[in-house]
Design a protein around this motif. Sequence first.
Motif, PDB file in Angstrom:
ATOM      1  N   ALA A  81      -2.632  19.396  27.357  1.00  0.00           N
ATOM      2  CA  ALA A  81      -3.500  18.208  27.450  1.00  0.00           C
ATOM      3  C   ALA A  81      -3.612  17.438  26.144  1.00  0.00           C
ATOM      4  CB  ALA A  81      -4.898  18.638  27.896  1.00  0.00           C
ATOM      5  N   CYS A  82      -3.236  18.051  25.041  1.00  0.00           N
ATOM      6  CA  CYS A  82      -3.452  17.377  23.752  1.00  0.00           C
ATOM      7  C   CYS A  82      -2.733  16.021  23.735  1.00  0.00           C
ATOM      8  CB  CYS A  82      -2.952  18.248  22.599  1.00  0.00           C
ATOM      9  SG  CYS A  82      -3.091  17.413  21.014  1.00  0.00           S
ATOM     10  N   PRO A  83      -3.453  14.936  23.517  1.00  0.00           N
ATOM     11  CA  PRO A  83      -2.848  13.604  23.604  1.00  0.00           C
ATOM     12  C   PRO A  83      -1.814  13.319  22.529  1.00  0.00           C
ATOM     13  CG  PRO A  83      -5.255  13.461  23.653  1.00  0.00           C
ATOM     14  CD  PRO A  83      -4.907  14.864  23.270  1.00  0.00           C
ATOM     15  N   THR A  84      -1.849  14.045  21.430  1.00  0.00           N
ATOM     16  CA  THR A  84      -0.930  13.757  20.326  1.00  0.00           C
ATOM     17  C   THR A  84       0.008  14.920  20.025  1.00  0.00           C
ATOM     18  OG1 THR A  84      -2.757  14.388  18.885  1.00  0.00           O
ATOM     19  CG2 THR A  84      -2.360  12.039  19.144  1.00  0.00           C
ATOM     20  N   VAL A 140      -1.603  27.444  16.829  1.00  0.00           N
ATOM     21  CA  VAL A 140      -1.268  26.740  15.585  1.00  0.00           C
ATOM     22  C   VAL A 140      -1.527  25.250  15.782  1.00  0.00           C
ATOM     23  CG1 VAL A 140       0.537  26.158  13.924  1.00  0.00           C
ATOM     24  CG2 VAL A 140       0.489  28.435  14.965  1.00  0.00           C
ATOM     25  N   LEU A 141      -2.355  24.696  14.909  1.00  0.00           N
ATOM     26  CA  LEU A 141      -2.681  23.275  14.979  1.00  0.00           C
ATOM     27  C   LEU A 141      -2.037  22.552  13.804  1.00  0.00           C
ATOM     28  CD1 LEU A 141      -4.546  20.984  16.228  1.00  0.00           C
ATOM     29  CD2 LEU A 141      -6.082  21.513  14.344  1.00  0.00           C
ATOM     30  N   ASP A 142      -1.266  21.529  14.096  1.00  0.00           N
ATOM     31  CA  ASP A 142      -0.802  20.639  13.038  1.00  0.00           C
ATOM     32  C   ASP A 142      -1.874  19.563  12.891  1.00  0.00           C
ATOM     33  OD1 ASP A 142       0.346  18.828  11.361  1.00  0.00           O
ATOM     34  OD2 ASP A 142       2.255  18.672  12.439  1.00  0.00           O
ATOM     35  N   CYS A 186      -3.708  15.772  14.800  1.00  0.00           N
ATOM     36  CA  CYS A 186      -4.929  15.940  15.606  1.00  0.00           C
ATOM     37  C   CYS A 186      -5.834  14.711  15.457  1.00  0.00           C
ATOM     38  CB  CYS A 186      -5.658  17.199  15.139  1.00  0.00           C
ATOM     39  SG  CYS A 186      -7.257  17.413  15.927  1.00  0.00           S
ATOM     40  N   ILE A 187      -6.360  14.254  16.582  1.00  0.00           N
ATOM     41  CA  ILE A 187      -7.196  13.044  16.571  1.00  0.00           C
ATOM     42  C   ILE A 187      -8.465  13.254  15.736  1.00  0.00           C
ATOM     43  CG2 ILE A 187      -8.540  11.478  18.048  1.00  0.00           C
ATOM     44  CD1 ILE A 187      -6.413  12.098  20.262  1.00  0.00           C
ATOM     45  N   SER A 188      -8.985  14.467  15.725  1.00  0.00           N
ATOM     46  CA  SER A 188     -10.164  14.740  14.878  1.00  0.00           C
ATOM     47  C   SER A 188      -9.822  14.478  13.409  1.00  0.00           C
ATOM     48  CB  SER A 188     -10.621  16.190  15.030  1.00  0.00           C
ATOM     49  OG  SER A 188     -11.211  16.371  16.281  1.00  0.00           O
ATOM     50  N   TYR A 189      -8.669  14.949  13.009  1.00  0.00           N
ATOM     51  CA  TYR A 189      -8.222  14.710  11.632  1.00  0.00           C
ATOM     52  C   TYR A 189      -7.970  13.212  11.400  1.00  0.00           C
ATOM     53  CZ  TYR A 189      -4.812  14.420   7.790  1.00  0.00           C
ATOM     54  OH  TYR A 189      -4.134  14.064   6.656  1.00  0.00           O
ATOM     55  N   ASP A 204     -12.322  15.832  21.912  1.00  0.00           N
ATOM     56  CA  ASP A 204     -12.759  17.062  22.576  1.00  0.00           C
ATOM     57  C   ASP A 204     -11.777  17.549  23.629  1.00  0.00           C
ATOM     58  OD1 ASP A 204     -15.193  17.401  21.262  1.00  0.00           O
ATOM     59  OD2 ASP A 204     -16.289  16.166  22.700  1.00  0.00           O
ATOM     60  N   VAL A 205     -10.638  16.906  23.766  1.00  0.00           N
ATOM     61  CA  VAL A 205      -9.789  17.151  24.933  1.00  0.00           C
ATOM     62  C   VAL A 205      -9.447  18.634  25.099  1.00  0.00           C
ATOM     63  CG1 VAL A 205      -7.525  16.693  25.952  1.00  0.00           C
ATOM     64  CG2 VAL A 205      -8.846  14.817  24.979  1.00  0.00           C
ATOM     65  N   CYS A 206      -9.024  19.291  24.002  1.00  0.00           N
ATOM     66  CA  CYS A 206      -8.563  20.672  24.159  1.00  0.00           C
ATOM     67  C   CYS A 206      -9.710  21.640  24.417  1.00  0.00           C
ATOM     68  CB  CYS A 206      -7.715  21.125  22.963  1.00  0.00           C
ATOM     69  SG  CYS A 206      -8.553  21.036  21.380  1.00  0.00           S
ATOM     70  N   GLN A 207     -10.935  21.194  24.265  1.00  0.00           N
ATOM     71  CA  GLN A 207     -12.081  22.019  24.678  1.00  0.00           C
ATOM     72  C   GLN A 207     -12.537  21.611  26.083  1.00  0.00           C
ATOM     73  OE1 GLN A 207     -14.853  23.506  21.533  1.00  0.00           O
ATOM     74  NE2 GLN A 207     -14.398  21.503  20.668  1.00  0.00           N
ATOM     75  N   GLY A 255     -12.098  18.201  22.918  1.00  0.00           N
ATOM     76  CA  GLY A 255     -12.053  18.464  21.590  1.00  0.00           C
ATOM     77  C   GLY A 255     -12.944  19.456  21.082  1.00  0.00           C
TER      78      GLY A 255
END
Length: 421
Positions: free
Chosen positions: A218-221, A229-231, A235-238, A264-267, A415
Amino acid sequence: MTQSDTNADKTDSSTLADELKRQAAALGFELAGIAPAAAPDSLAHLEIWLDRGFSGRMEYIPRRREAYAHPGSVLESVRSVVMLAAHYNSGTDEGATDDSAGDLPGDTAAAAPRIARYARSSADYHDVLKTRLKQLANWLHEQRPGCRTRGVVDTAPLLERDFARRAGLGWFGKNTMLINKRRGSWFFLAALLTDVELPADAPHETAHCGTCTRCLDACPTDAFPEPHVLDARRCISYLTIELRGEPIPEDLRPGVGQWLFGCDVCQDVCPWNRKAPQTTDPQWTPVLAQAPETIAETLQLDESDFRKRYRKHPIWRIGRDGLIRNACIVAGNLGDKRFVPDLTRLLEDDSPLVRGAAAWALGRLGGEPARQSLAARSENEDDPSAAHEIATALSRLSSGDRSSGPASPVSSKTGNAPCRS
Ligand code: SF4
Ligand code: SF4
């Protein structure tokens, strides 16, 4: 010391730990657990994550790389790390016009921008949690006069999620969040370090994601190169919070969709959050008077309005120019030409960051008025970055291309919230 003295000490510290957790609950920390003051298990993961460059411009993380190796760098004589979680789930994403991100169509001038749930109350969670930690520390000082304590909310080199797992609060989801079976992942983490020896809780050794990949899909980016592992750079929050004073990379702008602050998408998609209880804590109640009502309204904020409205709000962190940059990106994604007059005015803004973002949005919206505004501004734009944005937008409009530009790696898929390792 005799065996009976040792047993008495154990009973004392066990009683103290139980009472400490009761005090924490009374202060609004729904979860509390104790981890030993040892090197964090995920230190190697942090090293690899940093080496891959995934922390982006959050330079404070690699700068303190060595300090993460042991909580002793936060409190020298530390023996116990009390991990605490405050649940902030304020309900569904009522502000969104569409659950998907990416290219958002339609009549959306009145759409409320999307704000991460943790930032919808009037209070900055750092301030609230620090006050509560102080109260908890005061209580401990009364029980153990002369003890040492230090409260931590985000600000110290401490792998909070690692210690939270060690303290039994939950497991690491594939979305990198700490998940608790009963409470999902909508919580803030805080830590109270102390030199008081407290009995450690059993770590949370199991994980419960199974074959699920909803967050990754679902992650939009496409910010997850692999599970767990998060790049952060993607990430839109970043992008909307941590990336200060510079443009959001062009290829990621469409994926930002309608998110003005955080994501909040991934949450939202995580099954463990389906039954997560809603908070009853008034500190985390959404305050509509402070949240931006529409993108049009946000595009009109000047510095003085911003100061009045957001001084004690989490949005304060990104400043007026950061907020308007984000609002321009959302306006471009919403595809509503009613934003053209505001965006045209922003081409004359004092901030080149804002002028560049407005130019991109006008290029996305298209139409003759947008083209004319860009052409007029191109005559006297002297900032190289803003001039580049204007030239790129004009060139797209003349070629009839209103996409984000170069082949976008952004997915068309639909998110704890701040960016995290
Ligand atoms: Fe992706 Fe949003 Fe989660 Fe960031 S917060 S990893 S952008 S879904
Ligand atoms: Fe794990 Fe699925 Fe939740 Fe992702 S969405 S954290 S894979 S349970």
